[in-house]
Design a protein around this motif. Structure first.
Motif, mmCIF file in Angstrom:
data_model
loop_
_atom_site.group_PDB
_atom_site.id
_atom_site.type_symbol
_atom_site.label_atom_id
_atom_site.label_comp_id
_atom_site.label_asym_id
_atom_site.label_seq_id
_atom_site.Cartn_x
_atom_site.Cartn_y
_atom_site.Cartn_z
ATOM 1 N N VAL A 1 0.861 -1.181 0.000
ATOM 2 C CA VAL A 1 0.000 0.000 0.000
ATOM 3 C C VAL A 1 0.896 1.229 0.000
ATOM 4 O O VAL A 1 1.813 1.324 0.829
ATOM 5 N N ALA A 2 0.653 2.149 -0.908
ATOM 6 C CA ALA A 2 1.492 3.344 -0.987
ATOM 7 C C ALA A 2 0.721 4.508 -1.590
ATOM 8 O O ALA A 2 -0.403 4.341 -2.073
ATOM 9 N N LEU B 1 3.812 1.441 2.941
ATOM 10 C CA LEU B 1 4.967 2.328 2.794
ATOM 11 C C LEU B 1 4.597 3.739 3.236
ATOM 12 O O LEU B 1 3.662 4.331 2.690
ATOM 13 N N ASP B 2 5.329 4.243 4.198
ATOM 14 C CA ASP B 2 5.087 5.594 4.698
ATOM 15 C C ASP B 2 6.247 6.497 4.317
ATOM 16 O O ASP B 2 7.397 6.214 4.657
ATOM 17 N N HIS C 1 3.486 4.503 17.149
ATOM 18 C CA HIS C 1 4.132 3.197 17.068
ATOM 19 C C HIS C 1 4.544 2.855 15.653
ATOM 20 O O HIS C 1 5.321 1.927 15.438
ATOM 21 N N ALA C 2 4.034 3.600 14.661
ATOM 22 C CA ALA C 2 4.353 3.322 13.262
ATOM 23 C C ALA C 2 4.048 4.569 12.444
ATOM 24 O O ALA C 2 3.675 5.609 12.988
ATOM 25 N N GLY C 3 4.188 4.445 11.130
ATOM 26 C CA GLY C 3 3.920 5.587 10.257
ATOM 27 C C GLY C 3 2.436 5.893 10.139
ATOM 28 O O GLY C 3 1.591 5.048 10.453
ATOM 29 N N VAL D 1 0.523 -7.051 8.831
ATOM 30 C CA VAL D 1 0.961 -5.880 8.055
ATOM 31 C C VAL D 1 2.324 -5.384 8.531
ATOM 32 O O VAL D 1 2.524 -5.158 9.735
ATOM 33 N N ASN D 2 3.245 -5.252 7.609
ATOM 34 C CA ASN D 2 4.544 -4.628 7.877
ATOM 35 C C ASN D 2 4.474 -3.148 7.563
ATOM 36 O O ASN D 2 3.706 -2.738 6.695
ATOM 37 N N ASN D 3 5.306 -2.374 8.239
ATOM 38 C CA ASN D 3 5.397 -0.949 7.926
ATOM 39 C C ASN D 3 6.831 -0.599 7.550
ATOM 40 O O ASN D 3 7.771 -1.048 8.205
ATOM 41 N N TYR D 4 6.972 0.159 6.481
ATOM 42 C CA TYR D 4 8.284 0.647 6.063
ATOM 43 C C TYR D 4 8.235 2.160 5.979
ATOM 44 O O TYR D 4 7.348 2.720 5.324
ATOM 45 N N ILE D 5 9.182 2.795 6.620
ATOM 46 C CA ILE D 5 9.340 4.233 6.447
ATOM 47 C C ILE D 5 10.473 4.419 5.446
ATOM 48 O O ILE D 5 11.514 3.749 5.548
#
Ligand code: SF4
Ligand code: SF4
Lengths: 400, 112
Positions: free
Chosen positions: A274-275, A326-327, A335-337, A356-360
């Motif tokens: 997701v972006a 993707l943030d 706690h996350a983006g 769900v993973n989060n990437y900054i």
């Protein structure tokens, strides 16, 4: 953006900023009050030339700060005019106080935000920290993937904001430099057709209707403020509908249809990313590449972040085995983006138990490359097996 | 002028954007509940210089025929801010504890 169905309009190569200025020229707003800031300066500079050359009827107000710019925009909108503006990063931050007042007074001011990192330290390059910070200010937010979409979004933004059930200000966002200063071949529609699509401005309770004087922005305490805020909340579901309707109408008029979000190879996808914004273009390539290798990859591109299409996001991601969000902004202390928080909350609210993973990534213009995205999709297999992320937040392209 | 929104108006009954579809209606909005002291004027001492009337930020000092004597204060608009007492050149106004104006206090007219 959707595929160009047919070659029509005027195919030209323009920078993102020039394309936005071109849309503003075609929309021909009553008032533009602006103060320049990189990387959005060129929009206002180009538009000021249109004003000087008599190509538009706009009253251009040169002000001494972004706080004044948005104040002048608010006043012009309350008076009863169609109002536009453009800014970036710290300029948006200086408008902060007035952003809330514009949305509370339900004035459809249209603001192009060329996304740029907020100071400090001083950085002029792209990330989404500026508009993510303004996400609770009550403005509709649309994010463009490419220059064509930035041009198209601005035209639709006018109709979304001015919809009589909506009457909200709209931020039309495009990634700084990546889109604002990149030349792209796009279709610029004929002036008359854009004007016809946008239509004449219909003021709602304009202050200059002096036969019917009203009180604007009065003291509003514990006895009425809550009711006014509740009434404002009613505008966002209407805005969601207007984004869908105007996206369809735009498709009918110009052959490029838009929605709240776009699913790319998501139907049967096992792994979804997701972006928002320009990165979606690169994700498409990586998804196609992975599909050729037999990986069931897909992408969910969010075009509208405000109002957040929670139900639609949950429905679009339903059936995926693992998701990465993707943030392009950090939410300090969270706690996350910010996008992760919205997406996971949407999934939870609609009963979807998907890890769900989060990437900054990309802060201050840090490059994102196909290899990073390959890694993101690679991680999703592990995530699907593990059932929950080992760490919610990871970083792409960071030296660590 | 009628009150546009009664105190029990629901959120969906109000005009968009928090506007009030009426101008110049501050007089209808009661701020008397903010007061925890109220002014009392000694009418014998008052020289009708109208300083209190000019300086009152809420037009709560009543005036009639260019005179404030015996006219009292507006209980809906006086916030008990002390300004009238402070500016009176003859020190005729005293701030008294409690929000409620009493009919028998000097400086209060009978009429509302
Ligand atoms: S106390 Fe303040 S508000 Fe009340 S009458 Fe005096 S000046 Fe006016
Ligand atoms: S300021 Fe004092 S003397 Fe002057 S009108 Fe008011 S109460 Fe009377």
């Amino acid at each position: 953006m959707s595929e160009v169905a047919e070659v029509r309009g005027n195919r030209v190569a323009l920078e993102g900023n020039e394309a936005v200025a071109e849309a503003m020229r075609q929309i021909n707003p009553d008032v533009v009050a602006a103060y320049p800031i990189t990387p959005s300066t060129e929009i206002v500079q180009t538009f000021a030339q249109f004003v000087a050359d008599g190509e538009v009827d706009t009253n251009f107000v040169a002000v001494e700060s972004e706080h004044s710019a948005m104040s002048a925009c608010l006043a012009a909108a309350v008076a009863g005019g169609r109002v536009m503006n453009a800014t970036s990063a710290n300029g948006l931050a200086l408008m902060w106080e007035i952003l809330y007042i514009v949305s509370s007074l339900r004035q459809p001011v249209i603001l192009t935000v060329v996304n740029r990192a907020l100071s400090g330290n001083i950085n002029i390059h792209c990330d989404h920290s500026d508009t993510m910070g303004a996400r609770d200010a009550g403005w509709v937010q649309l994010y463009a993937e490419d220059v064509q979409e930035a041009y198209d979004n601005l035209i639709q933004a006018v109709c979304i904001g001015e919809n009589m059930d909506v009457r909200l200000p709209v931020m039309s966002c495009l990634d700084g430099f990546i889109l604002s200063h990149s030349y792209e071949l796009l279709t610029v529609e004929p002036d008359e057709e854009v004007q016809e699509f946008v239509g004449p401005y219909k003021p709602d309770n304009p202050m200059l209707d002096i036969e019917n004087p009203k009180t604007f922005g009065p003291l509003d305490l514990y006895d009425y403020y809550f009711e006014h805020k509740r009434s404002q909340m009613e505008a966002y579901p209407a805005a969601k509908q207007a984004i869908i309707d105007e996206g369809k109408r735009f498709g009918e008029a110009f052959g490029r249809e838009y929605g709240l979000l776009e699913e790319f190879m998501l139907d049967d996808a096992e792994f979804a990313v997701v972006a928002m914004g320009s990165t979606c273009g690169m994700i498409r390539d990586v998804v196609e590449d992975l599909r050729e290798k037999g990986v069931k990859a897909g992408m969910l591109k969010l075009r509208a972040f405000r109002p957040f299409p929670a139900e639609e996001v949950a429905a679009a991601l339903d059936g995926c085995g693992a998701i990465a969000v993707l943030d392009r902004a950090a939410s300090f202390g969270a706690h996350a983006g910010p996008l992760y928080a919205e997406v996971t909350s949407a999934l939870y609210s609609y009963g979807k138990q998907i890890p769900v993973n989060n990437y900054i990534y990309g802060l201050g213009g840090r490059e994102i490359l196909p290899d990073h995205l390959q890694q993101v999709y690679g991680d999703l297999q592990q995530l699907a097996d593990a059932g929950q992320p080992a760490e919610p937040v990871s970083f792409l392209g960071l030296r660590e | 002028m009628s009150k546009v929104y009664p105190p029990d108006a629901k959120w969906y009954e109000m005009a968009r954007g928090g506007i009030i579809p009426q101008a110049g209606n501050a007089a209808e909005y009661s701020v008397g509940g903010w007061r925890n002291e109220h002014p009392v004027r000694d009418d014998e001492c008052c020289i009708d210089c109208l300083f209190c009337w000019v300086y009152c930020p809420d037009e709560a000092v009543r005036v009639k025929d260019e005179s404030v004597k015996y006219q009292g204060f507006s209980p809906d608009h006086c916030k008990g801010c002390h300004i009238c007492a402070h500016v009176c050149p003859k020190d005729c106004i005293t701030m008294v504890p409690g929000p409620d104006f009493q009919p028998d206090e000097p400086g209060q007219s009978e009429e509302e």
